[in-house]
Scaffold this motif. Sequence first.
Motif, PDB file in Angstrom:
ATOM      1  N   VAL A 176       0.856  -1.189   0.000  1.00  0.00           N
ATOM      2  CA  VAL A 176       0.000   0.000   0.000  1.00  0.00           C
ATOM      3  C   VAL A 176       0.885   1.230   0.000  1.00  0.00           C
ATOM      4  O   VAL A 176       1.907   1.286   0.706  1.00  0.00           O
ATOM      5  N   VAL A 185      -4.406   7.092  -1.928  1.00  0.00           N
ATOM      6  CA  VAL A 185      -4.050   5.742  -1.497  1.00  0.00           C
ATOM      7  C   VAL A 185      -4.102   4.827  -2.708  1.00  0.00           C
ATOM      8  O   VAL A 185      -5.041   4.894  -3.515  1.00  0.00           O
ATOM      9  N   ALA A 186      -3.092   3.965  -2.831  1.00  0.00           N
ATOM     10  CA  ALA A 186      -3.059   3.029  -3.948  1.00  0.00           C
ATOM     11  C   ALA A 186      -2.564   1.680  -3.472  1.00  0.00           C
ATOM     12  O   ALA A 186      -1.753   1.581  -2.540  1.00  0.00           O
ATOM     13  N   LEU A 187      -3.076   0.631  -4.114  1.00  0.00           N
ATOM     14  CA  LEU A 187      -2.654  -0.738  -3.845  1.00  0.00           C
ATOM     15  C   LEU A 187      -1.653  -1.149  -4.924  1.00  0.00           C
ATOM     16  O   LEU A 187      -1.911  -0.972  -6.119  1.00  0.00           O
ATOM     17  N   ARG A 210      -0.845  -1.700 -10.298  1.00  0.00           N
ATOM     18  CA  ARG A 210      -1.218  -0.673  -9.313  1.00  0.00           C
ATOM     19  C   ARG A 210      -2.692  -0.358  -9.489  1.00  0.00           C
ATOM     20  O   ARG A 210      -3.176  -0.206 -10.610  1.00  0.00           O
ATOM     21  N   HIS A 211      -3.414  -0.261  -8.367  1.00  0.00           N
ATOM     22  CA  HIS A 211      -4.837   0.073  -8.398  1.00  0.00           C
ATOM     23  C   HIS A 211      -5.074   1.270  -7.484  1.00  0.00           C
ATOM     24  O   HIS A 211      -4.771   1.208  -6.286  1.00  0.00           O
ATOM     25  N   GLN A 212      -5.611   2.342  -8.052  1.00  0.00           N
ATOM     26  CA  GLN A 212      -5.862   3.554  -7.290  1.00  0.00           C
ATOM     27  C   GLN A 212      -7.120   3.392  -6.451  1.00  0.00           C
ATOM     28  O   GLN A 212      -8.211   3.151  -6.974  1.00  0.00           O
ATOM     29  N   ILE A 213      -6.984   3.508  -5.137  1.00  0.00           N
ATOM     30  CA  ILE A 213      -8.116   3.380  -4.229  1.00  0.00           C
ATOM     31  C   ILE A 213      -8.731   4.741  -3.914  1.00  0.00           C
ATOM     32  O   ILE A 213      -9.958   4.901  -3.859  1.00  0.00           O
ATOM     33  N   LYS A 214      -7.882   5.745  -3.737  1.00  0.00           N
ATOM     34  CA  LYS A 214      -8.344   7.089  -3.396  1.00  0.00           C
ATOM     35  C   LYS A 214      -7.439   8.107  -4.063  1.00  0.00           C
ATOM     36  O   LYS A 214      -6.229   7.905  -4.147  1.00  0.00           O
ATOM     37  N   SER A 219      -6.320   4.600 -12.912  1.00  0.00           N
ATOM     38  CA  SER A 219      -7.181   3.747 -12.098  1.00  0.00           C
ATOM     39  C   SER A 219      -6.595   2.354 -11.924  1.00  0.00           C
ATOM     40  O   SER A 219      -6.700   1.759 -10.842  1.00  0.00           O
TER      41      SER A 219
END
Length: 324
Positions: A176, A185-187, A210-214, A219
Motif C-alpha cells: 500500500v 491511497v493506492a494498492l 497498481r490500483h488507485q483506491i483514493k 485507475s
Amino acid sequence: MSAGDPASATVSSMARARVLTALVAALAAGVAFDVAPAHAGLRTTAWNFDSETVPARQAELELWLTNLVAGVDGAAGTTSLLVAPVIGLVDGVELALPMTFDYSRADGATTMGVYGAEVRWRLAPSLLGRKTGWVPLLRAGARRSPASDEQVRLLGTAVLGGNPTPELHVVANLGVVAITDPSAVALEYGAGALYAVTPDVKLGLDAFGRHQIKGTGPSATLAVGPALALTHGRFWLALSVPVGLTSDSPDVAPRMIWALAFWSAAHAFEHVARAGPRTRVGVVDVTLDGAAQHHQRRPGQQPVAQGGGRALLPPDPAGCGRGQ
C-alpha cells in the motif's frame, strides 16, 4: 622511559604503525583473497522486492534506472535514477536511504524526485545455502518530496520469496502507498518467476500492477515482461522489461537495478582469518588467531618458522614491538 625519551617516541610510532598496517592488511586481504562472496540483499526481479537482506554490518550501493515510455513516440515518458545505500543493521534487518532524480521528456527538465528511508525485515532464515524453502519479508518506509513541505509518501509491502525447486525462484509482493497531500491511497502488487540457467544467471518473467483506491491517478495499471538476474562476486544486477497491458499502463517500463556490496572492517579481518594461519601483504607479516597481530621486525632480527608459517621473534622481553 620518559615522555621525551627517543625510545618512547619510537615505541609510540611503532604502535601507530602496527594499528594502521594491520587494518590495511586486513582490508587488502579481504579484497585479494575473496574466499566467500559478499551476499547482498539480492533482487531477482527489478519490479518486485525479494526476501534477501544485506548481512549485518555490511552495506551495498544500489542504482535503479527506470524508463516509463508513454504517449505518442514516448513524448509523455519519464526516466528516473534512484540511488540508495543499503545497510545491514542486524541479521535479517536492513536500512535503505533512497534518493531519486527524475527527467521528464515533455518539458526536458530534470528534478530531484523524493528522498527518505525504509526498513526491510526478513522474518525467517535466509534462502542462501538452501535448495528449497520460503521466506517472508516486511518493508516499511517514508519518502518526502522537496517540492512540498506537506507531502509525505508512506510505504508498506509484504514480500514472499521462495524456491519451490532448486532451479526455480518465485517472488510475490502486495503493498500500500499513501500520500498525505494531496490525499491518495493506492494498492500495489506484483510477482515474478525466474529459472536458474546457470548458478549466476536466471531468466524469467516480471509483472507489476497498481490500483488507485483514493485520489487522482491511473485507475489500474498492469505490465508483464521478461526478466534477467545476474550475480558475479560482489555485485548483482536485475533487469526487467514489462509491457503495459491496460490503457492506463505505460507502453513499456524497463528497469535495471545494479548493486555493489561492500565489506566492513570487521568482515575484512574475518576474511583474513579465513584465508589461512598467516597472510603476507607486501613485506608485512600478519599473525591470525581470531584477530590480526602485527610483528614489527627490527634490523638484524631473524625470522623463525612457527606453525608452518613465517613468524618473527619478539624484539625484546617486554614485547614492545607487538600489539593486538
